[in-house]
Design a protein around this motif. Sequence first.
Motif, mmCIF file in Angstrom:
data_model
loop_
_atom_site.group_PDB
_atom_site.id
_atom_site.type_symbol
_atom_site.label_atom_id
_atom_site.label_comp_id
_atom_site.label_asym_id
_atom_site.label_seq_id
_atom_site.Cartn_x
_atom_site.Cartn_y
_atom_site.Cartn_z
ATOM 1 N N ASP A 3 4.730 -6.227 -2.316
ATOM 2 C CA ASP A 3 4.373 -7.076 -1.176
ATOM 3 C C ASP A 3 2.869 -7.021 -0.898
ATOM 4 O OD1 ASP A 3 7.001 -7.803 -0.795
ATOM 5 O OD2 ASP A 3 7.396 -6.248 0.705
ATOM 6 N N ILE A 4 2.287 -5.831 -1.007
ATOM 7 C CA ILE A 4 0.852 -5.679 -0.786
ATOM 8 C C ILE A 4 0.085 -6.527 -1.795
ATOM 9 C CG2 ILE A 4 -1.090 -4.070 -0.923
ATOM 10 C CD1 ILE A 4 0.871 -1.890 0.107
ATOM 11 N N ALA A 5 0.451 -6.422 -3.073
ATOM 12 C CA ALA A 5 -0.249 -7.174 -4.118
ATOM 13 C C ALA A 5 -0.127 -8.679 -3.892
ATOM 14 C CB ALA A 5 0.310 -6.790 -5.484
ATOM 15 N N LYS A 6 1.056 -9.140 -3.547
ATOM 16 C CA LYS A 6 1.253 -10.577 -3.331
ATOM 17 C C LYS A 6 0.498 -11.050 -2.087
ATOM 18 C CE LYS A 6 5.617 -10.661 -5.833
ATOM 19 N NZ LYS A 6 7.098 -10.707 -5.775
ATOM 20 N N ASN A 7 0.443 -10.204 -1.067
ATOM 21 C CA ASN A 7 -0.314 -10.540 0.131
ATOM 22 C C ASN A 7 -1.801 -10.671 -0.166
ATOM 23 O OD1 ASN A 7 -1.804 -9.321 2.838
ATOM 24 N ND2 ASN A 7 -0.086 -10.672 3.304
ATOM 25 N N LEU A 8 -2.282 -9.954 -1.191
ATOM 26 C CA LEU A 8 -3.688 -10.019 -1.576
ATOM 27 C C LEU A 8 -3.994 -11.216 -2.478
ATOM 28 C CD1 LEU A 8 -4.220 -6.228 -2.289
ATOM 29 C CD2 LEU A 8 -5.348 -7.535 -0.478
ATOM 30 N N GLY A 9 -2.953 -11.899 -2.947
ATOM 31 C CA GLY A 9 -3.166 -13.093 -3.768
ATOM 32 C C GLY A 9 -2.646 -12.999 -5.183
ATOM 33 N N PHE A 10 -2.105 -11.845 -5.597
ATOM 34 C CA PHE A 10 -1.599 -11.682 -6.964
ATOM 35 C C PHE A 10 -0.203 -12.306 -7.069
ATOM 36 C CE2 PHE A 10 -4.683 -8.346 -6.281
ATOM 37 C CZ PHE A 10 -5.464 -8.417 -7.422
ATOM 38 N N LYS A 11 -0.002 -13.049 -8.129
ATOM 39 C CA LYS A 11 1.223 -13.835 -8.263
ATOM 40 C C LYS A 11 2.220 -13.240 -9.261
ATOM 41 C CE LYS A 11 -1.264 -18.127 -7.158
ATOM 42 N NZ LYS A 11 -2.575 -17.466 -6.966
ATOM 43 N N ASN A 12 1.747 -12.454 -10.204
ATOM 44 C CA ASN A 12 2.599 -11.948 -11.278
ATOM 45 C C ASN A 12 2.432 -10.428 -11.338
ATOM 46 O OD1 ASN A 12 4.236 -11.705 -13.485
ATOM 47 N ND2 ASN A 12 2.932 -12.858 -14.880
ATOM 48 N N VAL A 13 3.306 -9.700 -10.652
ATOM 49 C CA VAL A 13 3.091 -8.273 -10.405
ATOM 50 C C VAL A 13 4.263 -7.445 -10.928
ATOM 51 C CG1 VAL A 13 2.504 -6.544 -8.671
ATOM 52 C CG2 VAL A 13 1.882 -8.937 -8.290
ATOM 53 N N LEU A 14 3.934 -6.319 -11.554
ATOM 54 C CA LEU A 14 4.927 -5.339 -11.990
ATOM 55 C C LEU A 14 4.604 -3.994 -11.350
ATOM 56 C CD1 LEU A 14 5.012 -6.095 -15.834
ATOM 57 C CD2 LEU A 14 6.721 -6.782 -14.152
ATOM 58 N N SER A 15 5.638 -3.244 -11.018
ATOM 59 C CA SER A 15 5.440 -1.905 -10.476
ATOM 60 C C SER A 15 5.793 -0.859 -11.535
ATOM 61 C CB SER A 15 6.307 -1.697 -9.240
ATOM 62 O OG SER A 15 7.680 -1.672 -9.604
ATOM 63 N N ILE A 16 5.393 0.382 -11.276
ATOM 64 C CA ILE A 16 5.745 1.480 -12.176
ATOM 65 C C ILE A 16 7.265 1.622 -12.266
ATOM 66 C CG2 ILE A 16 5.656 3.979 -12.474
ATOM 67 C CD1 ILE A 16 3.031 2.712 -13.200
ATOM 68 N N ASP A 17 7.955 1.464 -11.145
ATOM 69 C CA ASP A 17 9.422 1.575 -11.151
ATOM 70 C C ASP A 17 10.062 0.493 -12.014
ATOM 71 O OD1 ASP A 17 9.541 3.824 -9.594
ATOM 72 O OD2 ASP A 17 9.785 2.739 -7.709
ATOM 73 N N MET A 18 9.489 -0.701 -12.021
ATOM 74 C CA MET A 18 10.017 -1.769 -12.876
ATOM 75 C C MET A 18 9.844 -1.408 -14.353
ATOM 76 S SD MET A 18 8.584 -4.989 -10.624
ATOM 77 C CE MET A 18 9.135 -6.294 -11.719
ATOM 78 N N LEU A 19 8.695 -0.791 -14.691
ATOM 79 C CA LEU A 19 8.497 -0.358 -16.079
ATOM 80 C C LEU A 19 9.489 0.739 -16.449
ATOM 81 C CD1 LEU A 19 4.644 -0.211 -16.755
ATOM 82 C CD2 LEU A 19 6.254 -2.074 -17.141
#
Length: 442
Positions: free
Chosen positions: A141-157
């Motif tokens: 949510d933080i990344a998307k709020n900053l403008g990033f559209k395509n985000v992966l987290s460590i947990d997703m990896l």
Amino acid sequence: MKALTVLHRAANTLCRRQVERGTLLTSCGMCGTATSKGKLQPDFGLLFDIDGVLVRGKTPIPAAKKAFQKLVDSRGQFLVPVVFVTNAGNCLRQKKADQLSHILGVPISQDQVMLSHSPLRMFRKYHDKCVLVSGQGPVLDIAKNLGFKNVLSIDMLREHFPLLDMVDHNRRPNLPASPFLNIPQIEAVILFGEPIRWETNLQLIIDVLLTNGNLNNPYVSHHSAHLPLLACNMDLMWMAEAHSPRFGHGTFLVCLESLYRKITGQELKYEALMGKPSELTYHFAEFLIREQAAERGWRMPIRSLYAIGDNLMTDIYGANLYNGYLEERATRHSAKVATRVAAGTGPSKTLPQEEDMDMAWESELASPSATTCKSILVCTGVYNPHTEVPMDSNSSIKETVFHGHRDFRFHPSLVEPGHIVQDVDAAVELIFEQEKFAASRL
């Protein structure tokens, strides 16, 4: 009668101009303008650190509420532009604003809050790329709020590549997992703050860097370059409720840098470092100060910034570093104007952008109006006057070990605060006294 009307208009105009300049007289009998002795319209802004200045963990520091009662009028509106500049980054700005409102007893908006990752809004060239984010809290949510559209987290990896996280024997998979073929190739890595499981994050970030963002591949054999890496919050330590400082994200960065160098023989390189003491952070904070002043209709340019903090290696170092930048910029500007005058062209209203802006981020935020950034150190957090002040009063206040980030060079003058006060309330009193500022409660 006509003469009296003209005189009344002239007096009203004079009073209005004095209000706009912030140099007010006592009450005007001609026009009825409500005035007061002293400067009421601010030409300065305040940058407050949070941990160790306003709170210790979740416990408010008693002087904080007292200080902020002096900074607002009876309607709860701020008398001067205020921005909270923290290296924390594990939440959204609105949540931090709500926490501060509750702690300080005054209304705080999210536009007054600057987290360590806030300048990432300016890095638009990465907003459409696939980025891996590390930290804790609602990182997606933080990344998307900053403008990033395509985000992966460590947990997703971890979910897609469970065989990569092997340090904790209890979390190792019982059966081999098939590679998840649809996961996009990672194009950049963003480090928001210290994670919860350091070994997992260190392992997977190294994996991403050494496979060029494709975890289906083995490590590359050469390490001349790696994916862009952007890091927020360089605090080696921070102060919570414990008697001694705790590890911060800067400690995690030290681990990551050491591992990368040990494995590859090369230095880890950052595309950008954000959070105090980065100049970029203070430039962005000043931009927020200017925006706040404009919204309030204060017409005087912001000339001075006061940075109040508890950490020599972040708050004081950063404020002094930015002050040096402002002084150098003013010197360059004066030299250019003098050159134009000597050449017979005279001073122009605006210098060409390519001459006046040396850094790309200046063009994003406009040139600063401040000419100084003054540092004030409080004794309620990381800084301990009983252990860090040298016995010889002529000696520097610097610590024997530099706790700043690897990419920042140490100089004793950068950790010398402009003033040392007991707490944040004393800091506000000092600033008002220096600025001859009349805090009206109307």
